[in-house]
Write a protein that holds these residues in place. Structure first.
Motif, mmCIF file in Angstrom:
data_model
loop_
_atom_site.group_PDB
_atom_site.id
_atom_site.type_symbol
_atom_site.label_atom_id
_atom_site.label_comp_id
_atom_site.label_asym_id
_atom_site.label_seq_id
_atom_site.Cartn_x
_atom_site.Cartn_y
_atom_site.Cartn_z
ATOM 1 N N UNK A 51 -39.171 -45.943 -12.110
ATOM 2 C CA UNK A 51 -39.087 -44.514 -12.637
ATOM 3 C C UNK A 51 -37.485 -43.927 -13.412
ATOM 4 N N UNK A 52 -37.766 -43.408 -13.436
ATOM 5 C CA UNK A 52 -36.583 -42.557 -14.753
ATOM 6 C C UNK A 52 -35.429 -42.157 -13.750
ATOM 7 N N UNK A 53 -34.666 -42.095 -14.884
ATOM 8 C CA UNK A 53 -33.230 -41.309 -13.706
ATOM 9 C C UNK A 53 -33.510 -40.241 -13.841
ATOM 10 N N UNK A 54 -34.275 -39.073 -14.039
ATOM 11 C CA UNK A 54 -34.240 -37.980 -13.672
ATOM 12 C C UNK A 54 -35.379 -37.476 -12.373
ATOM 13 N N UNK A 55 -36.720 -38.849 -12.610
ATOM 14 C CA UNK A 55 -37.167 -38.904 -10.934
ATOM 15 C C UNK A 55 -36.795 -39.309 -10.184
ATOM 16 N N UNK A 56 -35.674 -40.517 -10.230
ATOM 17 C CA UNK A 56 -34.374 -41.003 -9.107
ATOM 18 C C UNK A 56 -33.913 -40.063 -8.358
ATOM 19 N N UNK A 57 -33.252 -38.805 -10.126
ATOM 20 C CA UNK A 57 -31.686 -37.828 -9.175
ATOM 21 C C UNK A 57 -33.267 -37.354 -7.894
ATOM 22 N N UNK A 58 -34.287 -36.584 -8.610
ATOM 23 C CA UNK A 58 -35.020 -35.811 -8.173
ATOM 24 C C UNK A 58 -35.636 -36.278 -6.622
ATOM 25 N N UNK A 100 -28.506 -36.882 -17.854
ATOM 26 C CA UNK A 100 -28.508 -37.960 -17.050
ATOM 27 C C UNK A 100 -28.276 -39.355 -17.300
ATOM 28 N N UNK A 101 -28.102 -39.059 -19.279
ATOM 29 C CA UNK A 101 -27.635 -40.742 -19.385
ATOM 30 C C UNK A 101 -25.960 -40.093 -19.910
ATOM 31 N N UNK A 102 -25.544 -39.159 -19.547
ATOM 32 C CA UNK A 102 -24.242 -38.920 -19.387
ATOM 33 C C UNK A 102 -22.933 -39.792 -19.614
ATOM 34 N N UNK A 103 -22.188 -39.579 -20.171
ATOM 35 C CA UNK A 103 -21.391 -41.220 -20.484
ATOM 36 C C UNK A 103 -19.792 -40.224 -19.613
#
Ligand code: URA
Length: 204
Positions: free
Chosen positions: A1-8, A36-39
């Motif tokens: 799962x990528x970050x966007x999917x994990x957040x959803x 989603x890749x923010x520092x």
């Protein structure tokens, strides 16, 4: 799962979690938003009227100030991730209670883990106290502090809440000066992380 999917997935779990407090008086859940890749992960307090109506964090006057202040250091709102420690609007915008903040904490922690930021900017005393319990914002604002959070090192930068800056010219000045330090704080946090990684490699 990528970050966007994990957040959803995380958002859906929160929407379905009937044990979360403040749901009854709120229009909708206000989940975090941004890169989603923010520092940089900005942690606010709780949704207000406009956030509750729109289902998005920091879209009222305090949010506009936050956007403008990010602009002064060359960042757009979309470059960072913006969220809150409480995700339903408290009635009449009252302060969130410790039990309410605690109820949202497992979700907030999972969100932070997904984003995996270099720096967490806490906006106001409620989010500051999550990472730096017992500190006073007037004493520590604008000063980075490295903490271990769920086993990982992260730099916390406590800032005044933008709504407090809107109420006081003195706080406004300090809020803006604190933000100007953020690019250098971020560079240093990244440098430290690189050095730690190098040390770990040497130990292997
Ligand atoms: N104040 C907050 O702390 N969060 C928001 O989303 C809006 C105002």
């Amino acid at each position: 799962m990528d970050k966007v999917e994990e957040l959803q997935k995380l958002k859906k779990e929160m929407e379905e979690d009937k044990s979360l407090p403040l749901r009854e008086g709120a229009t909708q859940l206000v989940f975090g938003e941004g890169n989603p890749d923010a520092e940089i992960y900005c942690a606010g307090e709780a949704p207000g009227y406009h956030e509750d109506q729109q289902g998005r964090p920091f879209v009222g006057q305090a949010g506009q100030l936050l956007n403008r202040t990010l602009g002064t250091i060359g960042l757009k709102r979309e470059d960072v991730y913006i969220s809150n420690v409480v995700r339903f609007r408290p009635p009449s915008n009252r302060d969130p209670q410790p039990t309410e903040i605690a109820a949202f904490q497992p979700y907030v922690d999972r969100e932070i883990k997904i984003i995996d930021p270099k720096v967490i900017v806490t906006l106001g005393r409620f989010s500051m106290n999550k990472f730096l319990p017992g500190e006073m914002i007037s004493r520590v604002h604008g000063r980075p502090r490295k903490v271990t959070w769920h086993g990982c090192g992260v730099t916390i930068v406590p800032m005044y809440h933008p709504a407090a800056a809107l109420r006081s010219p003195q706080v406004m000045q300090e809020f803006q000066e604190d933000f100007k330090k953020l690019p250098q704080i971020l560079d240093e946090a990244k440098k430290e992380e690189r050095e730690e990684k190098r040390e770990q490699m040497n130990l292997l």
